[in-house]
Design an enzyme around this catalytic site. Structure first.
Site, PDB file in Angstrom:
ATOM      1  N   GLU A 363       0.840  -1.222   0.000  1.00  0.00           N
ATOM      2  CA  GLU A 363       0.000   0.000   0.000  1.00  0.00           C
ATOM      3  C   GLU A 363       0.869   1.265   0.000  1.00  0.00           C
ATOM      4  O   GLU A 363       0.530   2.285   0.594  1.00  0.00           O
ATOM      5  CB  GLU A 363      -1.026  -0.018   1.121  1.00  0.00           C
TER       6      GLU A 363
HETATM    7  N1  COS Z   1      -6.068  12.314  -3.140  1.00  0.00           N
HETATM    8  C1  COS Z   1      -6.600  12.942  -4.211  1.00  0.00           C
HETATM    9  N2  COS Z   1      -5.899  13.215  -5.321  1.00  0.00           N
HETATM   10  C2  COS Z   1      -4.604  12.860  -5.348  1.00  0.00           C
HETATM   11  C3  COS Z   1      -3.976  12.208  -4.267  1.00  0.00           C
HETATM   12  C4  COS Z   1      -4.768  11.949  -3.128  1.00  0.00           C
HETATM   13  N3  COS Z   1      -4.263  11.327  -2.069  1.00  0.00           N
HETATM   14  N4  COS Z   1      -2.689  11.975  -4.596  1.00  0.00           N
HETATM   15  C5  COS Z   1      -2.501  12.471  -5.826  1.00  0.00           C
HETATM   16  N5  COS Z   1      -3.661  13.009  -6.275  1.00  0.00           N
HETATM   17  C6  COS Z   1      -3.889  13.666  -7.562  1.00  0.00           C
HETATM   18  C7  COS Z   1      -2.964  14.872  -7.697  1.00  0.00           C
HETATM   19  O1  COS Z   1      -3.549  16.043  -7.158  1.00  0.00           O
HETATM   20  C8  COS Z   1      -2.844  14.983  -9.207  1.00  0.00           C
HETATM   21  O2  COS Z   1      -4.005  15.604  -9.732  1.00  0.00           O
HETATM   22  P1  COS Z   1      -3.908  16.642 -10.961  1.00  0.00           P
HETATM   23  O3  COS Z   1      -3.549  15.796 -12.132  1.00  0.00           O
HETATM   24  O4  COS Z   1      -5.264  17.244 -11.037  1.00  0.00           O
HETATM   25  O5  COS Z   1      -2.827  17.611 -10.587  1.00  0.00           O
HETATM   26  C9  COS Z   1      -2.877  13.518  -9.669  1.00  0.00           C
HETATM   27  O6  COS Z   1      -3.514  12.783  -8.626  1.00  0.00           O
HETATM   28  C10 COS Z   1      -1.473  12.971  -9.897  1.00  0.00           C
HETATM   29  O7  COS Z   1      -0.749  13.141  -8.690  1.00  0.00           O
HETATM   30  P2  COS Z   1       0.844  13.146  -8.627  1.00  0.00           P
HETATM   31  O8  COS Z   1       1.358  14.046  -9.726  1.00  0.00           O
HETATM   32  O9  COS Z   1       1.255  13.436  -7.244  1.00  0.00           O
HETATM   33  O10 COS Z   1       1.155  11.641  -9.058  1.00  0.00           O
HETATM   34  P3  COS Z   1       2.507  10.833  -9.111  1.00  0.00           P
HETATM   35  O11 COS Z   1       2.505  10.033 -10.360  1.00  0.00           O
HETATM   36  O12 COS Z   1       3.673  11.744  -8.856  1.00  0.00           O
HETATM   37  O13 COS Z   1       2.374   9.769  -7.904  1.00  0.00           O
HETATM   38  C11 COS Z   1       2.391   8.929  -5.644  1.00  0.00           C
HETATM   39  C12 COS Z   1       2.102  10.102  -6.607  1.00  0.00           C
HETATM   40  C13 COS Z   1       3.864   8.544  -5.631  1.00  0.00           C
HETATM   41  C14 COS Z   1       1.978   9.419  -4.272  1.00  0.00           C
HETATM   42  C15 COS Z   1       1.536   7.703  -6.072  1.00  0.00           C
HETATM   43  O14 COS Z   1       1.986   7.184  -7.283  1.00  0.00           O
HETATM   44  C16 COS Z   1       1.528   6.621  -5.035  1.00  0.00           C
HETATM   45  O15 COS Z   1       0.781   6.679  -4.048  1.00  0.00           O
HETATM   46  N6  COS Z   1       2.357   5.557  -5.229  1.00  0.00           N
HETATM   47  C17 COS Z   1       2.309   4.396  -4.401  1.00  0.00           C
HETATM   48  C18 COS Z   1       1.312   3.470  -4.936  1.00  0.00           C
HETATM   49  C19 COS Z   1       0.950   2.412  -3.976  1.00  0.00           C
HETATM   50  O16 COS Z   1       0.551   2.659  -2.862  1.00  0.00           O
HETATM   51  N7  COS Z   1       1.076   1.174  -4.454  1.00  0.00           N
HETATM   52  C20 COS Z   1       0.688   0.045  -3.695  1.00  0.00           C
HETATM   53  C21 COS Z   1      -0.335  -0.659  -4.480  1.00  0.00           C
HETATM   54  S1  COS Z   1      -1.816  -0.878  -3.674  1.00  0.00           S
HETATM   55  S2  COS Z   1      -1.484  -2.412  -2.523  1.00  0.00           S
END
Ligand code: COS
Length: 384
Positions: A363
Protein backbone atom coordinates in the site's frame (compact mmCIF):
# COMPACT_ATOMS: atom_id res chain seq x y z
CA UNK A 1 -4.67 3.69 28.58
CA UNK A 2 -8.23 4.85 27.99
CA UNK A 3 -8.76 5.10 24.23
CA UNK A 4 -12.21 6.59 24.64
CA UNK A 5 -13.90 4.01 22.45
CA UNK A 6 -17.67 4.15 22.16
CA UNK A 7 -19.64 1.23 23.55
CA UNK A 8 -20.06 -0.14 20.03
CA UNK A 9 -16.36 0.22 19.20
CA UNK A 10 -15.48 -1.55 22.45
CA UNK A 11 -17.86 -4.36 21.55
CA UNK A 12 -16.38 -4.67 18.04
CA UNK A 13 -12.85 -4.80 19.46
CA UNK A 14 -13.82 -7.45 22.01
CA UNK A 15 -15.61 -9.61 19.44
CA UNK A 16 -12.57 -9.47 17.14
CA UNK A 17 -10.25 -10.19 20.07
CA UNK A 18 -12.27 -13.28 20.98
CA UNK A 19 -12.04 -14.62 17.42
CA UNK A 20 -8.30 -13.86 17.42
CA UNK A 21 -7.65 -15.69 20.69
CA UNK A 22 -10.02 -18.63 20.28
CA UNK A 23 -10.02 -19.29 16.53
CA UNK A 24 -6.92 -17.72 14.96
CA UNK A 25 -4.09 -18.10 17.50
CA UNK A 26 -4.39 -21.91 17.67
CA UNK A 27 -4.08 -22.29 13.86
CA UNK A 28 -1.80 -19.36 12.93
CA UNK A 29 1.44 -21.37 12.70
CA UNK A 30 -0.24 -24.15 10.68
CA UNK A 31 -1.91 -21.74 8.21
CA UNK A 32 1.39 -19.91 7.78
CA UNK A 33 3.31 -23.13 7.13
CA UNK A 34 0.75 -24.48 4.67
CA UNK A 35 -0.25 -21.17 3.08
CA UNK A 36 -3.86 -22.02 3.89
CA UNK A 37 -6.50 -19.40 3.07
CA UNK A 38 -8.69 -18.72 6.15
CA UNK A 39 -12.22 -19.36 4.79
CA UNK A 40 -13.29 -20.73 8.17
CA UNK A 41 -12.18 -17.58 9.97
CA UNK A 42 -14.15 -15.42 7.53
CA UNK A 43 -17.19 -17.49 8.47
CA UNK A 44 -16.61 -16.72 12.17
CA UNK A 45 -16.25 -13.01 11.32
CA UNK A 46 -19.45 -13.14 9.29
CA UNK A 47 -21.34 -14.93 12.07
CA UNK A 48 -20.25 -12.13 14.44
CA UNK A 49 -21.37 -9.44 11.93
CA UNK A 50 -17.81 -8.12 11.66
CA UNK A 51 -17.36 -8.39 7.87
CA UNK A 52 -19.29 -5.18 7.31
CA UNK A 53 -18.14 -3.03 10.23
CA UNK A 54 -17.04 -0.27 7.82
CA UNK A 55 -20.08 -0.55 5.51
CA UNK A 56 -23.19 1.64 5.87
CA UNK A 57 -26.12 -0.08 7.63
CA UNK A 58 -28.19 0.76 4.54
CA UNK A 59 -26.21 -2.01 2.80
CA UNK A 60 -26.19 -4.45 5.68
CA UNK A 61 -23.07 -3.25 7.47
CA UNK A 62 -22.62 -1.98 11.02
CA UNK A 63 -22.30 1.61 9.81
CA UNK A 64 -18.77 2.24 11.10
CA UNK A 65 -15.83 3.66 9.21
CA UNK A 66 -12.07 3.44 8.92
CA UNK A 67 -11.71 3.29 12.73
CA UNK A 68 -13.99 0.28 13.18
CA UNK A 69 -12.18 -1.51 10.36
CA UNK A 70 -8.82 -0.74 12.02
CA UNK A 71 -10.01 -2.09 15.39
CA UNK A 72 -10.89 -5.43 13.81
CA UNK A 73 -7.66 -5.59 11.78
CA UNK A 74 -5.57 -4.80 14.87
CA UNK A 75 -7.15 -7.52 17.00
CA UNK A 76 -7.01 -10.20 14.30
CA UNK A 77 -3.39 -9.29 13.48
CA UNK A 78 -2.40 -9.75 17.11
CA UNK A 79 -2.94 -13.46 16.41
CA UNK A 80 -2.04 -13.57 12.69
CA UNK A 81 -1.29 -10.72 10.28
CA UNK A 82 -1.79 -13.04 7.30
CA UNK A 83 -5.23 -14.28 8.32
CA UNK A 84 -6.28 -10.70 9.14
CA UNK A 85 -5.43 -9.74 5.58
CA UNK A 86 -8.37 -11.66 4.07
CA UNK A 87 -10.55 -9.14 5.93
CA UNK A 88 -8.34 -6.07 5.38
CA UNK A 89 -7.77 -6.85 1.68
CA UNK A 90 -11.52 -7.02 1.23
CA UNK A 91 -11.73 -3.57 2.80
CA UNK A 92 -9.16 -2.32 0.28
CA UNK A 93 -11.22 -3.72 -2.60
CA UNK A 94 -14.46 -2.37 -1.16
CA UNK A 95 -13.53 1.24 -0.36
CA UNK A 96 -13.55 2.30 -4.06
CA UNK A 97 -17.20 1.17 -4.18
CA UNK A 98 -18.05 2.87 -0.87
CA UNK A 99 -16.40 6.12 -1.99
CA UNK A 100 -17.29 6.22 -5.67
CA UNK A 101 -20.00 3.61 -6.34
CA UNK A 102 -23.42 4.59 -7.65
CA UNK A 103 -26.44 3.63 -5.58
CA UNK A 104 -26.96 0.74 -7.97
CA UNK A 105 -23.37 -0.50 -7.63
CA UNK A 106 -23.51 -0.20 -3.84
CA UNK A 107 -26.80 -2.10 -3.68
CA UNK A 108 -25.41 -4.79 -5.93
CA UNK A 109 -22.05 -5.41 -4.22
CA UNK A 110 -21.95 -4.12 -0.63
CA UNK A 111 -24.61 -6.36 1.04
CA UNK A 112 -22.81 -9.58 0.09
CA UNK A 113 -19.47 -8.18 1.28
CA UNK A 114 -21.04 -7.01 4.54
CA UNK A 115 -22.54 -10.48 5.06
CA UNK A 116 -19.16 -12.13 4.44
CA UNK A 117 -20.58 -14.01 1.45
CA UNK A 118 -18.17 -12.33 -0.94
CA UNK A 119 -14.60 -11.10 -0.63
CA UNK A 120 -13.09 -8.22 -2.55
CA UNK A 121 -9.65 -7.23 -3.83
CA UNK A 122 -7.97 -4.14 -5.22
CA UNK A 123 -5.89 -4.37 -8.40
CA UNK A 124 -3.51 -1.50 -9.07
CA UNK A 125 0.03 -2.91 -8.98
CA UNK A 126 1.74 -4.31 -12.07
CA UNK A 127 5.23 -5.69 -12.78
CA UNK A 128 6.48 -2.23 -13.82
CA UNK A 129 4.09 -0.11 -11.76
CA UNK A 130 4.69 -0.36 -8.01
CA UNK A 131 5.65 2.94 -6.37
CA UNK A 132 5.00 4.63 -9.71
CA UNK A 133 1.29 3.90 -9.73
CA UNK A 134 0.81 5.97 -12.90
CA UNK A 135 3.06 3.53 -14.80
CA UNK A 136 0.35 0.91 -15.26
CA UNK A 137 0.02 -0.76 -18.66
CA UNK A 138 -3.32 -2.58 -18.35
CA UNK A 139 -5.70 -1.01 -20.85
CA UNK A 140 -9.47 -0.62 -20.97
CA UNK A 141 -10.86 0.20 -24.40
CA UNK A 142 -14.50 1.25 -24.86
CA UNK A 143 -16.43 -0.99 -27.24
CA UNK A 144 -20.18 -0.37 -27.41
CA UNK A 145 -21.73 -1.14 -24.04
CA UNK A 146 -18.47 -2.68 -22.79
CA UNK A 147 -14.89 -1.92 -21.88
CA UNK A 148 -12.34 -4.49 -23.00
CA UNK A 149 -9.53 -5.04 -20.49
CA UNK A 150 -6.07 -6.39 -21.38
CA UNK A 151 -3.02 -6.66 -19.16
CA UNK A 152 -1.67 -8.30 -16.03
CA UNK A 153 -1.95 -7.16 -12.42
CA UNK A 154 0.65 -8.44 -9.97
CA UNK A 155 0.71 -9.37 -6.26
CA UNK A 156 -3.00 -8.92 -5.76
CA UNK A 157 -4.05 -9.65 -2.19
CA UNK A 158 -7.08 -12.00 -2.09
CA UNK A 159 -6.35 -12.76 -5.77
CA UNK A 160 -8.24 -15.85 -6.90
CA UNK A 161 -10.19 -16.01 -3.61
CA UNK A 162 -12.12 -12.75 -4.00
CA UNK A 163 -15.35 -12.50 -5.96
CA UNK A 164 -15.19 -8.75 -6.64
CA UNK A 165 -12.14 -6.90 -8.00
CA UNK A 166 -11.74 -3.16 -8.30
CA UNK A 167 -9.27 -2.69 -11.12
CA UNK A 168 -7.39 0.40 -12.28
CA UNK A 169 -6.70 0.48 -16.04
CA UNK A 170 -5.55 2.99 -18.59
CA UNK A 171 -8.29 4.46 -20.80
CA UNK A 172 -6.22 7.25 -22.39
CA UNK A 173 -2.46 7.15 -22.16
CA UNK A 174 -2.04 10.73 -23.37
CA UNK A 175 -3.87 12.18 -20.39
CA UNK A 176 -1.30 11.13 -17.76
CA UNK A 177 -2.82 10.67 -14.31
CA UNK A 178 -6.20 11.67 -15.78
CA UNK A 179 -6.01 8.80 -18.25
CA UNK A 180 -6.90 6.00 -15.81
CA UNK A 181 -10.29 4.58 -14.89
CA UNK A 182 -11.55 2.23 -12.20
CA UNK A 183 -13.73 -0.81 -12.88
CA UNK A 184 -15.55 -3.48 -10.92
CA UNK A 185 -14.74 -6.90 -12.32
CA UNK A 186 -16.49 -10.01 -11.08
CA UNK A 187 -14.73 -13.35 -10.74
CA UNK A 188 -15.95 -15.65 -13.49
CA UNK A 189 -16.02 -12.92 -16.14
CA UNK A 190 -14.66 -14.52 -19.34
CA UNK A 191 -11.17 -13.22 -20.04
CA UNK A 192 -10.18 -12.94 -16.36
CA UNK A 193 -7.85 -15.65 -15.10
CA UNK A 194 -5.46 -16.01 -12.18
CA UNK A 195 -1.73 -16.75 -12.06
CA UNK A 196 -0.08 -19.06 -9.55
CA UNK A 197 -0.33 -18.32 -5.84
CA UNK A 198 2.84 -16.49 -4.77
CA UNK A 199 5.21 -18.10 -2.24
CA UNK A 200 5.86 -15.30 0.23
CA UNK A 201 8.19 -14.56 3.15
CA UNK A 202 5.32 -13.67 5.47
CA UNK A 203 1.53 -13.17 5.62
CA UNK A 204 1.47 -16.64 4.11
CA UNK A 205 -2.16 -17.41 4.99
CA UNK A 206 -3.21 -14.64 2.63
CA UNK A 207 -3.62 -15.35 -1.07
CA UNK A 208 -1.50 -13.28 -3.45
CA UNK A 209 -1.52 -13.82 -7.21
CA UNK A 210 -1.61 -12.29 -10.67
CA UNK A 211 -4.83 -11.25 -12.38
CA UNK A 212 -4.62 -11.80 -16.12
CA UNK A 213 -7.00 -9.91 -18.41
CA UNK A 214 -7.28 -11.17 -21.98
CA UNK A 215 -10.00 -9.37 -23.93
CA UNK A 216 -12.04 -9.31 -20.73
CA UNK A 217 -15.34 -7.56 -21.50
CA UNK A 218 -16.75 -5.49 -18.65
CA UNK A 219 -20.21 -3.93 -18.89
CA UNK A 220 -20.02 -0.13 -18.93
CA UNK A 221 -22.13 0.08 -15.79
CA UNK A 222 -19.13 -1.40 -13.94
CA UNK A 223 -17.12 1.78 -14.42
CA UNK A 224 -16.53 3.44 -11.03
CA UNK A 225 -16.86 7.22 -10.89
CA UNK A 226 -16.12 8.72 -14.33
CA UNK A 227 -13.68 7.80 -17.05
CA UNK A 228 -10.36 9.43 -16.17
CA UNK A 229 -10.97 9.28 -12.40
CA UNK A 230 -9.14 6.00 -11.79
CA UNK A 231 -5.97 7.48 -10.32
CA UNK A 232 -7.99 9.60 -7.89
CA UNK A 233 -10.12 6.56 -6.97
CA UNK A 234 -6.89 4.69 -6.15
CA UNK A 235 -5.30 7.54 -4.17
CA UNK A 236 -8.42 8.34 -2.16
CA UNK A 237 -8.88 4.65 -1.40
CA UNK A 238 -5.29 4.29 -0.20
CA UNK A 239 -5.71 7.34 2.03
CA UNK A 240 -8.40 5.37 3.85
CA UNK A 241 -6.79 1.96 3.88
CA UNK A 242 -3.18 2.84 4.82
CA UNK A 243 -4.37 3.25 8.45
CA UNK A 244 -5.59 -0.34 8.08
CA UNK A 245 -2.03 -1.44 7.28
CA UNK A 246 -0.95 0.58 10.30
CA UNK A 247 -3.51 -1.31 12.41
CA UNK A 248 -2.22 -4.62 11.05
CA UNK A 249 1.32 -3.58 12.03
CA UNK A 250 0.11 -2.49 15.45
CA UNK A 251 -1.59 -5.84 16.02
CA UNK A 252 1.51 -7.79 14.95
CA UNK A 253 3.69 -5.67 17.26
CA UNK A 254 1.30 -6.21 20.18
CA UNK A 255 1.26 -9.96 19.61
CA UNK A 256 5.07 -10.10 19.57
CA UNK A 257 5.35 -7.93 22.67
CA UNK A 258 2.91 -10.12 24.60
CA UNK A 259 4.89 -13.25 23.70
CA UNK A 260 8.22 -11.64 24.65
CA UNK A 261 6.91 -10.36 28.00
CA UNK A 262 5.45 -13.75 28.92
CA UNK A 263 8.68 -15.50 27.94
CA UNK A 264 10.86 -13.00 29.84
CA UNK A 265 8.93 -13.73 33.06
CA UNK A 266 9.17 -17.51 32.64
CA UNK A 267 12.67 -17.97 31.26
CA UNK A 268 15.32 -18.36 33.96
CA UNK A 269 19.04 -17.79 33.43
CA UNK A 270 21.71 -17.27 36.09
CA UNK A 271 19.12 -18.42 38.63
CA UNK A 272 16.51 -15.73 37.93
CA UNK A 273 13.86 -14.81 35.35
CA UNK A 274 15.42 -12.81 32.52
CA UNK A 275 12.76 -10.12 33.16
CA UNK A 276 14.78 -9.19 36.25
CA UNK A 277 17.71 -8.05 34.09
CA UNK A 278 17.73 -4.38 33.24
CA UNK A 279 18.91 -5.05 29.67
CA UNK A 280 15.69 -6.98 29.03
CA UNK A 281 13.52 -4.58 31.03
CA UNK A 282 14.66 -1.63 28.93
CA UNK A 283 13.91 -3.49 25.72
CA UNK A 284 10.41 -4.31 26.99
CA UNK A 285 9.86 -0.71 28.06
CA UNK A 286 10.93 0.63 24.66
CA UNK A 287 8.67 -1.86 22.87
CA UNK A 288 5.70 -0.81 25.03
CA UNK A 289 6.38 2.91 24.46
CA UNK A 290 6.50 2.46 20.69
CA UNK A 291 3.35 0.36 20.60
CA UNK A 292 1.43 2.86 22.75
CA UNK A 293 2.59 5.78 20.58
CA UNK A 294 1.64 3.89 17.40
CA UNK A 295 -1.80 3.03 18.81
CA UNK A 296 -2.48 6.65 19.75
CA UNK A 297 -1.46 7.83 16.27
CA UNK A 298 -3.44 5.14 14.44
CA UNK A 299 -6.62 5.67 16.47
CA UNK A 300 -6.43 9.45 16.20
CA UNK A 301 -5.77 9.26 12.45
CA UNK A 302 -8.78 7.00 11.96
CA UNK A 303 -10.99 9.38 13.93
CA UNK A 304 -9.64 12.28 11.87
CA UNK A 305 -10.50 10.47 8.63
CA UNK A 306 -13.97 9.40 9.82
CA UNK A 307 -14.75 12.99 10.87
CA UNK A 308 -14.94 13.80 7.16
CA UNK A 309 -11.89 16.06 7.09
CA UNK A 310 -10.72 16.50 3.49
CA UNK A 311 -6.94 16.49 3.82
CA UNK A 312 -6.00 13.10 5.18
CA UNK A 313 -3.10 11.88 2.98
CA UNK A 314 -0.36 13.10 5.30
CA UNK A 315 -1.96 11.69 8.46
CA UNK A 316 -2.73 8.32 6.82
CA UNK A 317 0.87 8.09 5.60
CA UNK A 318 2.28 9.04 9.02
CA UNK A 319 0.25 6.35 10.77
CA UNK A 320 1.36 3.73 8.25
CA UNK A 321 5.05 4.65 8.49
CA UNK A 322 5.16 4.88 12.26
CA UNK A 323 3.19 1.74 13.01
CA UNK A 324 4.97 -0.41 10.42
CA UNK A 325 8.45 0.74 11.47
CA UNK A 326 7.36 0.03 15.06
CA UNK A 327 6.19 -3.46 14.10
CA UNK A 328 9.53 -4.26 12.46
CA UNK A 329 11.49 -3.01 15.47
CA UNK A 330 9.27 -4.64 18.09
CA UNK A 331 9.10 -8.04 16.37
CA UNK A 332 12.88 -8.04 15.88
CA UNK A 333 13.37 -7.24 19.58
CA UNK A 334 10.85 -9.91 20.56
CA UNK A 335 12.92 -12.48 18.66
CA UNK A 336 16.03 -11.13 20.41
CA UNK A 337 14.50 -11.44 23.89
CA UNK A 338 13.40 -14.99 23.14
CA UNK A 339 16.83 -15.84 21.73
CA UNK A 340 17.15 -19.27 20.12
CA UNK A 341 13.49 -20.05 20.90
CA UNK A 342 12.41 -16.84 19.19
CA UNK A 343 14.24 -17.95 16.05
CA UNK A 344 12.41 -21.30 15.91
CA UNK A 345 9.30 -21.82 13.81
CA UNK A 346 7.42 -23.50 16.66
CA UNK A 347 7.16 -20.15 18.50
CA UNK A 348 5.04 -17.35 17.04
CA UNK A 349 7.50 -14.42 17.04
CA UNK A 350 9.60 -15.73 14.15
CA UNK A 351 6.46 -15.59 11.99
CA UNK A 352 5.49 -12.17 13.36
CA UNK A 353 8.87 -10.76 12.34
CA UNK A 354 8.32 -12.09 8.80
CA UNK A 355 4.75 -10.78 8.74
CA UNK A 356 5.81 -7.32 9.95
CA UNK A 357 8.11 -6.73 6.97
CA UNK A 358 5.35 -6.37 4.38
CA UNK A 359 3.69 -3.55 6.32
CA UNK A 360 6.69 -1.35 5.44
CA UNK A 361 6.25 -2.25 1.77
CA UNK A 362 2.65 -2.64 0.58
CA UNK A 363 0.00 0.00 0.00
CA UNK A 364 2.95 2.28 -0.78
CA UNK A 365 6.45 1.76 0.59
CA UNK A 366 7.45 3.79 3.62
CA UNK A 367 9.74 5.78 1.33
CA UNK A 368 6.70 6.79 -0.78
CA UNK A 369 4.79 7.63 2.44
CA UNK A 370 7.62 9.95 3.48
CA UNK A 371 7.40 11.63 0.05
CA UNK A 372 3.65 12.12 0.53
CA UNK A 373 4.20 13.55 4.03
CA UNK A 374 6.98 15.92 2.94
CA UNK A 375 5.05 17.20 -0.11
CA UNK A 376 1.97 17.85 2.05
CA UNK A 377 4.08 19.66 4.67
CA UNK A 378 5.55 21.90 1.98
CA UNK A 379 2.10 22.52 0.44
CA UNK A 380 0.61 23.39 3.85
CA UNK A 381 3.45 25.79 4.70
CA UNK A 382 3.04 27.55 1.33
CA UNK A 383 -0.71 28.00 2.01
CA UNK A 384 -0.07 29.60 5.43
N1 COS B 1 -6.07 12.31 -3.14
C1 COS B 1 -6.60 12.94 -4.21
N2 COS B 1 -5.90 13.22 -5.32
C2 COS B 1 -4.60 12.86 -5.35
C3 COS B 1 -3.98 12.21 -4.27
C4 COS B 1 -4.77 11.95 -3.13
N3 COS B 1 -4.26 11.33 -2.07
N4 COS B 1 -2.69 11.97 -4.60
C5 COS B 1 -2.50 12.47 -5.83
N5 COS B 1 -3.66 13.01 -6.27
C6 COS B 1 -3.89 13.67 -7.56
C7 COS B 1 -2.96 14.87 -7.70
O1 COS B 1 -3.55 16.04 -7.16
C8 COS B 1 -2.84 14.98 -9.21
O2 COS B 1 -4.01 15.60 -9.73
P1 COS B 1 -3.91 16.64 -10.96
O3 COS B 1 -3.55 15.80 -12.13
O4 COS B 1 -5.26 17.24 -11.04
O5 COS B 1 -2.83 17.61 -10.59
C9 COS B 1 -2.88 13.52 -9.67
O6 COS B 1 -3.51 12.78 -8.63
C10 COS B 1 -1.47 12.97 -9.90
O7 COS B 1 -0.75 13.14 -8.69
P2 COS B 1 0.84 13.15 -8.63
O8 COS B 1 1.36 14.05 -9.73
O9 COS B 1 1.25 13.44 -7.24
O10 COS B 1 1.16 11.64 -9.06
P3 COS B 1 2.51 10.83 -9.11
O11 COS B 1 2.50 10.03 -10.36
O12 COS B 1 3.67 11.74 -8.86
O13 COS B 1 2.37 9.77 -7.90
C11 COS B 1 2.39 8.93 -5.64
C12 COS B 1 2.10 10.10 -6.61
C13 COS B 1 3.86 8.54 -5.63
C14 COS B 1 1.98 9.42 -4.27
C15 COS B 1 1.54 7.70 -6.07
O14 COS B 1 1.99 7.18 -7.28
C16 COS B 1 1.53 6.62 -5.04
O15 COS B 1 0.78 6.68 -4.05
N6 COS B 1 2.36 5.56 -5.23
C17 COS B 1 2.31 4.40 -4.40
C18 COS B 1 1.31 3.47 -4.94
C19 COS B 1 0.95 2.41 -3.98
O16 COS B 1 0.55 2.66 -2.86
N7 COS B 1 1.08 1.17 -4.45
C20 COS B 1 0.69 0.05 -3.70
C21 COS B 1 -0.34 -0.66 -4.48
S1 COS B 1 -1.82 -0.88 -3.67
S2 COS B 1 -1.48 -2.41 -2.52
Amino acid sequence: MNYFLTEEQQMIKELAARIADEKIAPVAIEYDREGKFPRDIIKYLADSDLCGVYIDDKYGGLGGGVFEMALVVEELSRACGGIALAFAGTGLGTFPIILFGTEEQKNKYLPDIAAGKKLAAFALTEADAGSDAAGIRTTAVADGDYYVLNGTKQWITNGGEADIYTVIACTNREKGARGFSAFIVEKGTPGLSFGKKEDKMGIRASATCELIFENCRIPKENLLAREGMGFIVAMKTLDRTRPGVAAQALGIATGAFNSALKYAKEREQFGQPISSFQAVQHMLADMAIQIEAARCLVYQTCRHIDSGTKNISKEAAMAKVFASDTAMKVTTDAVQIMGGYGYMKEYPVEKMMRDAKITQIYEGTNQIQRNVIALELIKESTRE
